[in-house]
Write an enzyme that holds these catalytic residues in place. Structure first.
Site, PDB file in Angstrom:
ATOM      1  NE  ARG A  40      -0.533   2.130 -19.364  1.00  8.44           N
ATOM      2  CZ  ARG A  40      -1.609   2.581 -18.697  1.00  8.44           C
ATOM      3  NH1 ARG A  40      -2.163   3.709 -19.042  1.00  8.44           N
ATOM      4  NH2 ARG A  40      -2.129   1.904 -17.706  1.00  8.44           N
TER       5      ARG A  40
ATOM      6  CE  LYS B 258      -8.827   6.165 -15.009  1.00  9.43           C
ATOM      7  NZ  LYS B 258      -8.717   4.855 -15.700  1.00  9.43           N
TER       8      LYS B 258
ATOM      9  NE  ARG C 122      -8.623   2.079 -10.092  1.00 12.26           N
ATOM     10  CZ  ARG C 122      -7.635   2.696 -10.746  1.00 12.26           C
ATOM     11  NH1 ARG C 122      -7.227   3.891 -10.392  1.00 12.26           N
ATOM     12  NH2 ARG C 122      -7.067   2.101 -11.758  1.00 12.26           N
TER      13      ARG C 122
ATOM     14  NE  ARG D   7      -4.244  -2.227 -13.989  1.00  7.61           N
ATOM     15  CZ  ARG D   7      -3.512  -1.684 -14.945  1.00  7.61           C
ATOM     16  NH1 ARG D   7      -2.658  -2.413 -15.618  1.00  7.61           N
ATOM     17  NH2 ARG D   7      -3.626  -0.403 -15.204  1.00  7.61           N
TER      18      ARG D   7
ATOM     19  NE  ARG E 139       0.943   1.410 -14.775  1.00  8.90           N
ATOM     20  CZ  ARG E 139      -0.261   1.958 -14.650  1.00  8.90           C
ATOM     21  NH1 ARG E 139      -0.470   3.164 -15.120  1.00  8.90           N
ATOM     22  NH2 ARG E 139      -1.230   1.297 -14.077  1.00  8.90           N
TER      23      ARG E 139
HETATM   24  P1  AMP Z   1      -3.804   3.522 -12.306  1.00  7.85           P
HETATM   25  O1  AMP Z   1      -2.487   4.158 -12.562  1.00  7.85           O
HETATM   26  O2  AMP Z   1      -4.886   4.504 -11.997  1.00  7.85           O
HETATM   27  O3  AMP Z   1      -4.199   2.538 -13.387  1.00  7.85           O
HETATM   28  O4  AMP Z   1      -3.643   2.644 -10.966  1.00  7.85           O
HETATM   29  C1  AMP Z   1      -2.715   1.584 -10.893  1.00  7.85           C
HETATM   30  C2  AMP Z   1      -3.036   0.705  -9.689  1.00  7.85           C
HETATM   31  O5  AMP Z   1      -2.952   1.489  -8.487  1.00  7.85           O
HETATM   32  C3  AMP Z   1      -4.465   0.134  -9.653  1.00  7.85           C
HETATM   33  O6  AMP Z   1      -4.567  -1.078 -10.405  1.00  7.85           O
HETATM   34  C4  AMP Z   1      -4.664  -0.092  -8.165  1.00  7.85           C
HETATM   35  O7  AMP Z   1      -3.971  -1.234  -7.716  1.00  7.85           O
HETATM   36  C5  AMP Z   1      -3.967   1.123  -7.562  1.00  7.85           C
HETATM   37  N1  AMP Z   1      -4.897   2.271  -7.414  1.00  7.85           N
HETATM   38  C6  AMP Z   1      -4.832   3.474  -8.065  1.00  7.85           C
HETATM   39  N2  AMP Z   1      -5.838   4.270  -7.682  1.00  7.85           N
HETATM   40  C7  AMP Z   1      -6.561   3.568  -6.776  1.00  7.85           C
HETATM   41  C8  AMP Z   1      -7.740   3.837  -6.035  1.00  7.85           C
HETATM   42  N3  AMP Z   1      -8.396   5.016  -6.153  1.00  7.85           N
HETATM   43  N4  AMP Z   1      -8.196   2.884  -5.189  1.00  7.85           N
HETATM   44  C9  AMP Z   1      -7.566   1.712  -5.049  1.00  7.85           C
HETATM   45  N5  AMP Z   1      -6.456   1.365  -5.738  1.00  7.85           N
HETATM   46  C10 AMP Z   1      -5.948   2.285  -6.601  1.00  7.85           C
END
Ligand code: AMP
Length: 195
Positions: A128, A14, A89, A146, A134
């Protein structure tokens, strides 16, 4: 306005594809993951709270991310459109987003879902983790947590938008260029390239 949700599990591409889409179509990129990581880097109270969930591979509470998205929508009144990456999400987030957009007399145009097999996702995320710094990408347990969160809480968002005929699957396990090409085929029907 064109408002796109780029949907899919962690590691489905994404972030990578969003960067290419904003370049071509001039949409504003809203990634809740990036916004949360910037709160953490700035050591804000919101960031300190969110990190407890993120480190375990769990979703942060709905009200936190909905509040962040709401202020970003307000901060960009002249946008040509938005690309939502990693948001919504949960079904509650999707309903909140629909309401926020309705207040601005707009709506989600389409949800494009990147479909990638699970073993490929785990491989990509752990890879990654070696370079991204990260912490939520470097442990296999957190990566798997996740993906479990995705199945339990995020996958139902697909049904929410399918009900409105807005959900489309895109094969996400080709090369970056191949996947981008498939996304552009969908987007070209909705939005002109930026000039
Ligand atoms: P991402 O970079 O989108 O993979 O997000 C990394 C982490 O941020 C996720 O595993 C969640 O812990 C948190 N996170 C990101 N976006 C959301 C969301 N829309 N709702 C809840 N937690 C989020």
């Amino acid at each position: 306005m064109v408002n796109l949700i780029l949907f899919g599990p962690p590691g489905s591409g994404k972030g990578t594809q969003s960067a290419k889409i904003i370049d071509k179509y001039g949409l504003i990129h809203l990634s809740t993951g990036d916004l949360l990581r910037s709160e953490i880097a700035n050591k804000t109270p919101l960031g300190m709270e969110a990190t407890k969930f993120m480190d375990q591979g769990l979703l942060v509470p709905d009200e936190v991310v909905i509040g962040m998205i709401s202020s970003k929508l307000d901060a960009n009144p002249d946008a040509r459109g938005f690309i939502f990456d990693g948001f919504p999400r949960t079904t509650a987030q999707a309903e909140a987003l629909d309401k926020l957009l309705a207040l601005k007399k707009t709506a989600i145009s389409v949800v494009l879902s990147l479909e990638v097999p699970e073993d490929e996702l785990i491989k990509r995320l752990l890879n990654r983790g070696k370079t991204s710094g990260r912490s939520d990408d470097s442990s296999e347990d957190v990566v798997k947590a996740r993906i479990v969160e995705y199945h339990n809480k995020t996958a139902p968002v697909a049904d929410h938008y399918a009900k409105f005929g807005k959900f489309r699957k895109v094969k996400g396990d080709g090369s970056e260029a191949e996947v981008f090409d498939l996304l552009c085929k969908e987007l070209n029907e909705l939005v002109a390239e930026k000039v």
